[in-house]
Design a protein around this motif. Structure first.
Motif, PDB file in Angstrom:
ATOM      1  N   ILE A 193       0.839  -1.208   0.000  1.00  0.00           N
ATOM      2  CA  ILE A 193       0.000   0.000   0.000  1.00  0.00           C
ATOM      3  C   ILE A 193       0.869   1.251   0.000  1.00  0.00           C
ATOM      4  N   TYR A 194       1.883   1.287   0.852  1.00  0.00           N
ATOM      5  CA  TYR A 194       2.747   2.471   0.913  1.00  0.00           C
ATOM      6  C   TYR A 194       3.528   2.675  -0.379  1.00  0.00           C
ATOM      7  N   SER A 195       3.791   1.583  -1.107  1.00  0.00           N
ATOM      8  CA  SER A 195       4.425   1.721  -2.414  1.00  0.00           C
ATOM      9  C   SER A 195       3.491   2.428  -3.390  1.00  0.00           C
ATOM     10  N   ILE A 196       2.224   2.059  -3.393  1.00  0.00           N
ATOM     11  CA  ILE A 196       1.229   2.746  -4.230  1.00  0.00           C
ATOM     12  C   ILE A 196       1.201   4.233  -3.889  1.00  0.00           C
ATOM     13  N   LEU A 197       1.328   4.535  -2.624  1.00  0.00           N
ATOM     14  CA  LEU A 197       1.266   5.919  -2.151  1.00  0.00           C
ATOM     15  C   LEU A 197       2.595   6.659  -2.312  1.00  0.00           C
ATOM     16  N   GLY A 198       3.620   5.967  -2.817  1.00  0.00           N
ATOM     17  CA  GLY A 198       4.911   6.608  -3.032  1.00  0.00           C
ATOM     18  C   GLY A 198       5.711   6.829  -1.763  1.00  0.00           C
ATOM     19  N   GLU A 199       5.311   6.199  -0.671  1.00  0.00           N
ATOM     20  CA  GLU A 199       6.007   6.369   0.608  1.00  0.00           C
ATOM     21  C   GLU A 199       7.012   5.226   0.776  1.00  0.00           C
ATOM     22  N   TYR A 200       8.060   5.301  -0.019  1.00  0.00           N
ATOM     23  CA  TYR A 200       9.016   4.196  -0.089  1.00  0.00           C
ATOM     24  C   TYR A 200       9.859   4.048   1.172  1.00  0.00           C
ATOM     25  N   SER A 201      10.067   5.132   1.901  1.00  0.00           N
ATOM     26  CA  SER A 201      10.821   5.023   3.153  1.00  0.00           C
ATOM     27  C   SER A 201      10.056   4.142   4.147  1.00  0.00           C
ATOM     28  N   LYS A 202       8.717   4.269   4.171  1.00  0.00           N
ATOM     29  CA  LYS A 202       7.903   3.413   5.038  1.00  0.00           C
ATOM     30  C   LYS A 202       7.935   1.972   4.531  1.00  0.00           C
ATOM     31  N   CYS A 203       7.932   1.798   3.209  1.00  0.00           N
ATOM     32  CA  CYS A 203       8.056   0.451   2.636  1.00  0.00           C
ATOM     33  C   CYS A 203       9.300  -0.243   3.167  1.00  0.00           C
ATOM     34  N   ARG A 204      10.398   0.463   3.138  1.00  0.00           N
ATOM     35  CA  ARG A 204      11.667  -0.147   3.542  1.00  0.00           C
ATOM     36  C   ARG A 204      11.663  -0.500   5.028  1.00  0.00           C
ATOM     37  N   GLU A 205      11.069   0.349   5.856  1.00  0.00           N
ATOM     38  CA  GLU A 205      10.962   0.050   7.289  1.00  0.00           C
ATOM     39  C   GLU A 205      10.160  -1.237   7.519  1.00  0.00           C
ATOM     40  N   LEU A 206       9.051  -1.368   6.809  1.00  0.00           N
ATOM     41  CA  LEU A 206       8.198  -2.549   6.956  1.00  0.00           C
ATOM     42  C   LEU A 206       8.883  -3.804   6.435  1.00  0.00           C
ATOM     43  N   LEU A 207       9.615  -3.669   5.325  1.00  0.00           N
ATOM     44  CA  LEU A 207      10.319  -4.815   4.764  1.00  0.00           C
ATOM     45  C   LEU A 207      11.455  -5.273   5.677  1.00  0.00           C
ATOM     46  N   GLN A 208      12.094  -4.326   6.359  1.00  0.00           N
ATOM     47  CA  GLN A 208      13.131  -4.701   7.319  1.00  0.00           C
ATOM     48  C   GLN A 208      12.517  -5.462   8.495  1.00  0.00           C
ATOM     49  N   LEU A 209      11.323  -5.047   8.926  1.00  0.00           N
ATOM     50  CA  LEU A 209      10.621  -5.778   9.987  1.00  0.00           C
ATOM     51  C   LEU A 209      10.247  -7.181   9.510  1.00  0.00           C
ATOM     52  N   GLU A 210       9.804  -7.274   8.260  1.00  0.00           N
ATOM     53  CA  GLU A 210       9.481  -8.583   7.694  1.00  0.00           C
ATOM     54  C   GLU A 210      10.717  -9.465   7.662  1.00  0.00           C
ATOM     55  N   LEU A 211      11.837  -8.882   7.281  1.00  0.00           N
ATOM     56  CA  LEU A 211      13.097  -9.625   7.199  1.00  0.00           C
ATOM     57  C   LEU A 211      13.473 -10.203   8.565  1.00  0.00           C
ATOM     58  N   SER A 212      13.181  -9.465   9.626  1.00  0.00           N
ATOM     59  CA  SER A 212      13.532  -9.914  10.984  1.00  0.00           C
ATOM     60  C   SER A 212      12.701 -11.122  11.428  1.00  0.00           C
ATOM     61  N   LEU A 213      11.577 -11.376  10.733  1.00  0.00           N
ATOM     62  CA  LEU A 213      10.704 -12.495  11.101  1.00  0.00           C
ATOM     63  C   LEU A 213      10.989 -13.761  10.303  1.00  0.00           C
ATOM     64  N   VAL A 214      11.869 -13.649   9.289  1.00  0.00           N
ATOM     65  CA  VAL A 214      12.161 -14.815   8.446  1.00  0.00           C
ATOM     66  C   VAL A 214      13.105 -15.766   9.162  1.00  0.00           C
ATOM     67  N   LYS A 215      12.784 -17.033   9.096  1.00  0.00           N
ATOM     68  CA  LYS A 215      13.643 -18.042   9.716  1.00  0.00           C
ATOM     69  C   LYS A 215      14.912 -18.235   8.880  1.00  0.00           C
ATOM     70  N   ASP A 216      16.007 -18.587   9.560  1.00  0.00           N
ATOM     71  CA  ASP A 216      17.305 -18.720   8.900  1.00  0.00           C
ATOM     72  C   ASP A 216      17.320 -19.795   7.819  1.00  0.00           C
TER      73      ASP A 216
END
Length: 308
Positions: A60-83
């Motif tokens: 959604i934030y990508s559609i809205l052009g708020e890419y800095s928020k996208c990156r914050e959320l993706l980093q949080l997603e990355l922290s939840l991925v199992k090794d």
């Protein structure tokens, strides 16, 4: 229907909520969609469900052009991925690269493509998904080089894509998926070199809906504007706002359809329609990151139209 499903099948409530949120997103009700994802994140204990909610918020934030928020959320997603899921780690790094790329930060985008490439190479042969990710990384990296007008690197990356497809082992399904993707990159190559007719010949044969290639409507529309085929350019803009089965490119192309309409109407001399299209983009991107190339150009064009 979905609200009734929640009542009758409460064990699947998160899945139903995600479907409702997706409907809200395609209706342009972004705040309603975001509230649902925030509710999932607050109440859900399953990491995979949380990852999906974070990814959908980023969408959604990508559609809205708020890419800095996208990156914050993706980093949080990355922290939840199992090794033990390098395919997911590689995919998220590519998503972060794209969130930099379409915000106009090309150097950081390449940094994350390099991270994804390293993960993919270290886990080569660990399954079809990681092998598929290899091509995804090369594909988006090639488009990055085109965006920064690095023709040499673009052509080298295109050649690397072709070589990888040719070297696939017999019986692999990957060439079936990657041949159309290679043709899409070849289209971009011809377009970049100014070989417009050759580019359009390839474009008209691309299975865009089947293989989620909506991103190439951006280039095709600009070619049609150059050729004076404004009807086809506007058709490209319309197609950019049609949801698809996977919505792989939707978050990038949906908002930029307003930009395409604006420059098309401007070329047609229909200045009021151009202004309205530019204003539609600025309204959608009212909180967008400031360095998005299309945002900068839209503001400049709208300012010029006001004083023309």
């Amino acid at each position: 229907v979905l609200e009734n499903a929640i009542k009758n099948f409460p064990e699947n409530i998160t899945s139903f909520q995600q479907l409702i949120a997706l409907n809200y997103t395609h209706m342009g009700l972004y705040n309603d969609a975001l509230r649902i994802h925030e509710k999932i994140l607050a109440n859900e204990n399953d990491d995979e469900a949380k990852r999906t909610a974070l990814k959908n918020k980023s969408f959604i934030y990508s559609i809205l052009g708020e890419y800095s928020k996208c990156r914050e959320l993706l980093q949080l997603e990355l922290s939840l991925v199992k090794d033990n899921r390098p395919d997911n780690i590689g995919a998220i790094n590519i998503d972060i690269a794209l969130a930099y790329q379409y915000a106009g930060n090309y150097k950081q985008a390449e940094t994350y493509y390099n991270k994804a490439k390293k993960i993919i190479q270290e886990n080569k042969g660990m399954g079809m998904i990681i092998d598929f990710m290899k091509y995804v990384e090369i594909y988006y990296r090639a488009l990055l080089y085109k965006q920064v007008s690095n023709e040499e690197s673009f052509e080298l990356t295109l050649d690397a894509f072709r070589l990888s497809v040719d070297n696939e082992k017999e019986g692999s399904m990957l060439p079936y998926y990657m041949e159309p993707t290679y043709k899409a990159l070849l289209f971009e190559s011809f377009a970049y070199k100014g070989k417009i007719d050759s580019a359009l010949t390839i474009f008209n044969g691309l299975p865009i809906r089947q293989f989620s290639q909506e991103l190439h409507y951006l280039t095709a529309a600009k070619i049609y504007i150059i050729k004076g085929d404004y009807k086809r350019a506007l058709q490209c803009a319309d197609e950019m706002q049609v949801p698809t089965k996977d919505n792989w490119e939707y978050e990038v192309v949906f908002s930029r359809a307003h930009y395409i309409r604006g420059i098309t109407y401007e070329a047609m001399g229909e200045m009021e329609k151009a202004k309205n299209s530019y204003k539609a983009l600025l309204n959608l991107w009212k909180n967008a990151d400031e360095n998005i190339p299309e945002l900068i150009d839209t503001k400049k064009r709208l300012k010029n139209l006001k004083f023309s």
